[in-house]
Write an enzyme that holds these catalytic residues in place. Structure first.
Site, short mmCIF file in Angstrom:
data_model
loop_
_atom_site.label_atom_id
_atom_site.label_comp_id
_atom_site.label_asym_id
_atom_site.label_seq_id
_atom_site.Cartn_x
_atom_site.Cartn_y
_atom_site.Cartn_z
N GLU A 103 0.83 -1.22 0.00
CA GLU A 103 0.00 0.00 0.00
C GLU A 103 0.86 1.26 0.00
O GLU A 103 0.53 2.24 -0.65
CB GLU A 103 -0.95 -0.02 1.19
CG GLU A 103 -2.05 -1.08 0.99
CD GLU A 103 -2.94 -1.22 2.21
OE1 GLU A 103 -2.43 -1.53 3.29
OE2 GLU A 103 -4.16 -1.03 2.06
N GLU A 123 -3.89 -9.48 3.71
CA GLU A 123 -4.68 -9.14 4.90
C GLU A 123 -5.80 -10.14 5.18
O GLU A 123 -6.09 -10.44 6.34
CB GLU A 123 -5.26 -7.73 4.77
CG GLU A 123 -4.27 -6.62 4.96
CD GLU A 123 -3.48 -6.28 3.70
OE1 GLU A 123 -3.48 -7.09 2.75
OE2 GLU A 123 -2.84 -5.22 3.68
N1 T1G Z 1 4.32 -7.61 11.68
C1 T1G Z 1 5.06 -7.99 12.75
N2 T1G Z 1 5.95 -9.02 12.73
C2 T1G Z 1 6.08 -9.71 11.58
C3 T1G Z 1 5.32 -9.38 10.42
C4 T1G Z 1 4.42 -8.29 10.51
N3 T1G Z 1 3.71 -7.88 9.47
N4 T1G Z 1 5.68 -10.26 9.45
C5 T1G Z 1 6.60 -11.08 9.98
N5 T1G Z 1 6.84 -10.75 11.24
C6 T1G Z 1 7.81 -11.39 12.13
C7 T1G Z 1 7.46 -12.84 12.39
O1 T1G Z 1 6.54 -12.95 13.46
C8 T1G Z 1 8.83 -13.40 12.74
O2 T1G Z 1 9.11 -12.99 14.08
C9 T1G Z 1 9.78 -12.61 11.84
O3 T1G Z 1 9.06 -11.41 11.47
C10 T1G Z 1 10.16 -13.37 10.59
O4 T1G Z 1 8.93 -13.75 9.97
C11 T1G Z 1 -2.68 -1.73 6.82
C12 T1G Z 1 -3.13 -3.88 8.30
C13 T1G Z 1 7.13 -11.49 5.33
C14 T1G Z 1 6.69 -13.62 4.06
O5 T1G Z 1 0.53 -10.48 6.41
O6 T1G Z 1 4.02 -13.37 5.53
O7 T1G Z 1 -0.38 -4.70 6.47
O8 T1G Z 1 9.43 -15.29 15.01
O9 T1G Z 1 9.36 -16.22 10.27
O10 T1G Z 1 9.36 -17.07 6.73
O11 T1G Z 1 -3.47 -3.03 5.10
O12 T1G Z 1 6.70 -13.08 7.73
O13 T1G Z 1 11.40 -13.94 14.28
O14 T1G Z 1 10.07 -13.25 16.33
O15 T1G Z 1 7.47 -15.37 8.79
O16 T1G Z 1 10.94 -15.22 5.92
C15 T1G Z 1 0.18 -7.79 6.12
C16 T1G Z 1 3.11 -11.37 7.24
C17 T1G Z 1 0.02 -7.30 7.53
C18 T1G Z 1 2.88 -10.44 6.03
C19 T1G Z 1 8.54 -13.49 5.74
N6 T1G Z 1 1.43 -8.49 5.97
N7 T1G Z 1 4.44 -11.91 7.22
O17 T1G Z 1 8.48 -14.87 5.98
O18 T1G Z 1 9.89 -15.04 8.10
S1 T1G Z 1 -1.53 -6.54 7.80
C20 T1G Z 1 1.51 -9.81 6.17
C21 T1G Z 1 4.79 -12.92 6.36
C22 T1G Z 1 -1.40 -5.05 6.98
C23 T1G Z 1 -2.46 -3.03 6.10
C24 T1G Z 1 -2.65 -4.24 6.94
C25 T1G Z 1 6.17 -13.47 6.49
C26 T1G Z 1 7.12 -12.99 5.39
P1 T1G Z 1 10.07 -13.93 14.98
P2 T1G Z 1 8.84 -15.20 9.29
P3 T1G Z 1 9.73 -15.63 6.63
#
Ligand code: T1G
Length: 696
Positions: A103, A123
C-alpha cells in the site's frame, strides 16, 4: 528522524530507507520516520526514493500492534501524504512487499522492483482487509477483476505477473537503490512529475455480487475475503475519498472480529512452536545423510520430503523386490511434486541419479547422520530395528522413530544411545502434510531435540514438541473427541449428521469421512489393541466393528460409512450403515434420541477441550498454542478460529466447563472434567495466560 527510517540526500534525490528488522513492518516508529523523511525530501530534493533495508521492502503493518489502541500517524494517513507529495516518489521493491508495504508502494507515484521480488495484499489471511488504500488504489491501477483475485486470495504475486498487469513499472537487476535512482534520473530527464494512482479513473465495475457469493462459499465461514469484495466495489462506485472511508469502515469492523483474533493468533503460534527455552544456545547436529527404514507409504513419503529438501537418502527395505517397489513409490511422489511446481525436472534427475538410493542391508547406513524408522507398528519389530541401527550407525547419529503411538522411551531403551533417540511423527502423506510431532523421550538430549527441529525447518514442516504418551498430542485428543462422536451415534445421531454439523463449524472434513479416508481398520486395530486394558465403563462403537467385519474399511474398499463410486469425489450416504447402527442400538437397549447441530458441536468441542486440558496438565504439550498448531496443521481445525484453545478462550472456558458438567450427568466416566480446566475457570484465567507464562 526515528532510527527505524534513515534519510539522506544523494545528488538531488532524497533516499528514504526503512530499517526495522526483520521485515520492515510499518511500526509506529517507522510511520513517524517516514513522515519526517518525506518532509525533509520535499524541502531539498527534486524526487524521493523509498527502499527497505535488509532482506525485504516493507512486509506489512506491524501485526503485533493489532488489538492495541492505534497510534497516529496511521498508515492510511502516511499513504495519502506520500501520494499528495509535490515531488515524484518512487518505491523500489525487493523481497516481499506485502499488505501495508504494498500500500505504501501503491501510494508512491511509480514502482520498480528486482526480479525476485513478490507483492501481495495478504490481509484476508489475518481476518482483515487492506486498510491503507489498497482496495481503492489497486483496482484503479490494474482493474477490478485482477485486483479482486489478488485481494480475496491474499496470495503472493511474482513480480513478472505484477509487471504484466501494470502493478510495477519496471523490473531491473540492480540493487533496490540502484534501480530506484536510475528510474528517477530517467523520469526527471523526461520532465515527468508525480503520478498519483488516485487520479486514475475508477475501475469499470464487475459482477461484485457474484464475486461476493463465490468468495463467501470458498471462504468456508471466513468473512474477510467476501468483505474485501465490497471494499473493491466501493472503488468502482464511490469517489476515491468516499471509497477510502468505506474501506476504513469495513477494515475497522473486521479488526474487531473474533476471526481476526483467531487468525493473528495462528500466525504467531505457528512461529512460536519452534521457540523452546530448553533449546536456547543449543547447537543442532549437522544433517546431510538420512536413512529411512521401510519403504511403505509413510517411509516413501518421508524419503520424498527429505529428497525435495535436498538431503541425501538411503532407503532400506527387506529385499530387492520391496526396495524396487519403494523406489517406484518415491519416484511417483517426486513426479507429483514436479506437477505441483514444488520440484524442477533437473532436481528430479539429480535426485534419482545421485542423492536417492535403496538398499537391503543396514550397513548402508553406517555414515547416516539421521535414521528414521517407518516400519510396522509393532514394539518388538521396532526394538529389533533400533538395536541393529545402534550397532551399525556412527555414534553421533540420531535415531528417530515415526511411530504414531508406541512408547518412545521403550524404543530408546533398546539402544545404547537413548540420548540420541527421538520420535518424528509424520502425518500421511508425509511429503505433503506440514505437521511434524517431535516426540521428546525422557533421555532425549536437548541437542537431539534441536537437531529434530532444525531438520523439520529444512523440510519446511511445522514441528511441535510432544511428550511420550499413547497418541502424543494430536491422536490422543482425536481419540477422545472421536469417542464423544461415536457415543452420540450410539445414542441417536447419524454419522452423516455429525459430519455435516462439524463441517458447518469449519472442520475441513467430517470425522466419519476422515475415518473412511484413513481406513476404518486403523481404529478397529486400536480398539482391539486397547481391549484388554479398556475400562469396563467405556462405551464401544460396535457399529464400527460391524462395518470392519464386513470388510468395509472406507475409501480403500469402496465402502465405509459412505459409498465411494468410481471417479466420483466424496462419498454418498449409505442406508445400510444406518440399519447397522439401528441394530446395534437395539442390541444395546438404547432408545435413540435426536441431536441438534449445536448439541453435536458442543459435545465435540467439550470433549476436545477437556482432553486438551489433560494433555497440557500431563506436560505432553508444553503450551496451549502447541495444541492449537497441532490441530490446525494436522486435523483440519478451522484456522480462522485460531485453533481449539484460542477458540475456547474466545467462546469462554466457563461455558465449556458447564457443558462438560452437564454431559457428565449422562456419563460421569467419559465426561469427568479436566482439573486444569476447572482451575482456570475458578481462577478466571485463560489458555492464553498459560501461553504467556511459557513465553521465554
Ligand atoms: N508484523 C510484525 N511481525 C512480523 C510481520 C508483521 N507484518 N511479518 C513477519 N513478522 C515477524 C514474524 O513474526 C517473525 O518474528 C519474523 O518477522 C520473521 O517472519 C494496513 C493492516 C514477510 C513472508 O501479512 O508473511 O499490512 O518469530 O518467520 O518465513 O493493510 O513473515 O522472528 O520473532 O514469517 O521469511 C500484512 C506477514 C500485515 C505479512 C517473511 N502483511 N508476514 O516470511 O519469516 S496486515 C503480512 C509474512 C497489513 C495493512 C494491513 C512473512 C514474510 P520472529 P517469518 P519468513
Amino acid at each position: 528522524m526515528s532510527n527505524a527510517v534513515n534519510y539522506r540526500l544523494k545528488g538531488d534525490i532524497g533516499i528514504i530507507e526503512i530499517s526495522n528488522p526483520p521485515v520492515n513492518a510499518t511500526s509506529h516508529a517507522v510511520r513517524k520516520g517516514l513522515l519526517a523523511a518525506l518532509e525533509n525530501a520535499e524541502q531539498e530534493a527534486n524526487a524521493a526514493l523509498i527502499v527497505g533495508a535488509g532482506r525485504t521492502f516493507i512486509a506489512g503493518a506491524d501485526i503485533s500492534e493489532f488489538g492495541k489502541p492505534p497510534k497516529k500517524p496511521g498508515l492510511p494517513d502516511i499513504c495519502n501524504r506520500i501520494e499528495a507529495s509535490p515531488i515524484p516518489i518512487v518505491a523500489s521493491l525487493h523481497g516481499t512487499a506485502l499488505g501495508g508495504g504494498l500500500e505504501v508502494a501503491l501510494a508512491a507515484h511509480y514502482r520498480v522492483a528486482v526480479p525476485t521480488a513478490k507483492v501481495g495484499l495478504p490481509e484476508v489471511t489475518l481476518g482483515i482487509i487492506p486498510g491503507a488504500g489498497g482496495t481503492q488504489r489497486l483496482p484503479r491501477l490494474i482493474g477490478a477483476e485482477a485486483a479482486l483475485g489478488i485481494i480475496t486470495s491474499g496470495r503472493h504475486v511474482p513480480i513478472n505477473e505484477a509487471y504484466q498487469v501494470g502493478l510495477v513499472d519496471q523490473i531491473s537487476d540492480g540493487t533496490p537503490e540502484e534501480n530506484g535512482l536510475a528510474f528517477i534520473h530517467d523520469l526527471l530527464s523526461k520532465g515527468h512529475g508525480p503520478r498519483p494512482v488516485s487520479g486514475i479513473p475508477a475501475p469499470k465495475p464487475v459482477d461484485f455480487d457474484a464475486w461476493h457469493a463465490k468468495t463467501l462459499k470458498s471462504g468456508k465461514g471466513q468473512i474477510a475475503p467476501a468483505t474485501a469484495v465490497r471494499a473493491v466495489e466501493a472503488a468502482s462506485t464511490l469517489s476515491f475519498l468516499d471509497g477510502l472511508k468505506r474501506e476504513r469502515e469495513l477494515f475497522t469492523e473486521l479488526m474487531a472480529s473474533p476471526q481476526r483474533e483467531g487468525l493473528i493468533h495462528a500466525f504467531f503460534a505457528e512461529r512460536a512452536v519452534s521457540k523452546l527455552p530448553e533449546l536456547k544456545g543449543i547447537d543442532p547436529r549437522e544433517i546431510a545423510k538420512v536413512g529411512v527404514i521401510g519403504g511403505g507409504t509413510m517411509g516413501s513419503g518421508i524419503a520424498t520430503a527429505c529428497l525435495v529438501a535436498g538431503l541425501d537418502i538411503t532407503l532400506i527395505e527387506r529385499d530387492a523386490q520391496s526396495a524396487e517397489a519403494a523406489r517406484t513409490k518415491v519416484e511417483t511422489f517426486l513426479k507429483a511434486a514436479i506437477k505441483r511446481g514444488k520440484l524442477s525436472e533437473d532436481a528430479f534427475a539429480k535426485i534419482t541419479s545421485t542423492t536417492f538410493r535403496t538398499a537391503t542391508e543396514y550397513t548402508a547406513l553406517a555414515e547416516a547422520d539421521l535414521v528414521i524408522e517407518a516400519v510396522f507398528e509393532d514394539m518388538d519389530v521396532k526394538k529389533s530395528v533400533f538395536a541393529t541401527l545402534d550397532s551399525i550407525c556412527k555414534p553421533e547419529a540420531v535415531l528417530a522413530t515415526n511411530t504414531s503411538y508406541l512408547d518412545v522411551n521403550e524404543i530408546a531403551a533398546a539402544t545404547s544411545r537413548p540420548q540420541s533417540v527421538i520420535g518424528l511423527h509424520f502425518f500421511s502423506p508425509a511429503h505433503v502434510m506440514k505437521l511434524l510431532e517431535v516426540v521428546v523421550a525422557d533421555a532425549t538430549s536437548a541437542e537431539t531435540t534441536a537437531t529434530a527441529f532444525t531438520f523439520a525447518k529444512r523440510l519446511r514442516k511445522t514441528a511441535v514438541r510432544a511428550g511420550v504418551c499413547d497418541g502424543f498430542i494430536g491422536n490422543r485428543i482425536l481419540a477422545y473427541y472421536r469417542t464423544a462422536l461415536d457415543n452420540m451415534v450410539l445414542d441417536g445421531a447419524s454419522p452423516y449428521q455429525i459430519d455435516k454439523a462439524l463441517t458447518a463449524f469449519g472442520m475441513a472434513m467430517g470425522p466419519f469421512a476422515v475415518s473412511d479416508l484413513a481406513g476404518l481398520d486403523i481404529g478397529w486395530a486400536t480398539r482391539k489393541r486397547k481391549a484388554a486394558t479398556r475400562d469396563p465403563r467405556a462405551r464401544i462403537p460396535t457399529f464400527a466393528d460391524r462395518l470392519c467385519e464386513m470388510g468395509r474399511f472406507g475409501q480403500k474398499t469402496g465402502r465405509g460409512f459412505y459409498i465411494y463410486e468410481e471417479g466420483k469425489r466424496g462419498g454418498i450416504k449409505d442406508p445400510e450403515v444406518e440399519e447397522i447402527i439401528a441394530k446395534e442400538r437395539a442390541a444395546l437397549g438404547i432408545t435413540p434420541r435426536s441431536f441438534t447441530e449445536e448439541d453435536i458441536q458442543r459435545r465435540f468441542l467439550g470433549a476436545l477441550i477437556n482432553e486438551a486440558a489433560r494433555v497440557l496438565a500431563d506436560g505432553i504439550a508444553r503450551r496451549p498454542l502447541d495444541i492449537d498448531v497441532t490441530l490446525l496443521y494436522g486435523y483440519g481445525f478451522p484456522r480462522w478460529r485460531g485453533g481449539p484453545m484460542k477458540w475456547a478462550d474466545i467462546a469462554g472456558l466457563s461455558g465449556i466447563l458447564s457443558d462438560i458438567r452437564t454431559f457428565a450427568a449422562e456419563d460421569a466416566y467419559f465426561w469427568s472434567p479436566a482439573p486444569l480446566l476447572e482451575h482456570l475457570v475458578a481462577e478466571g484465567r485463560t489458555f492464553e495466560d498459560l501461553n504467556k507464562e511459557h513465553t521465554s
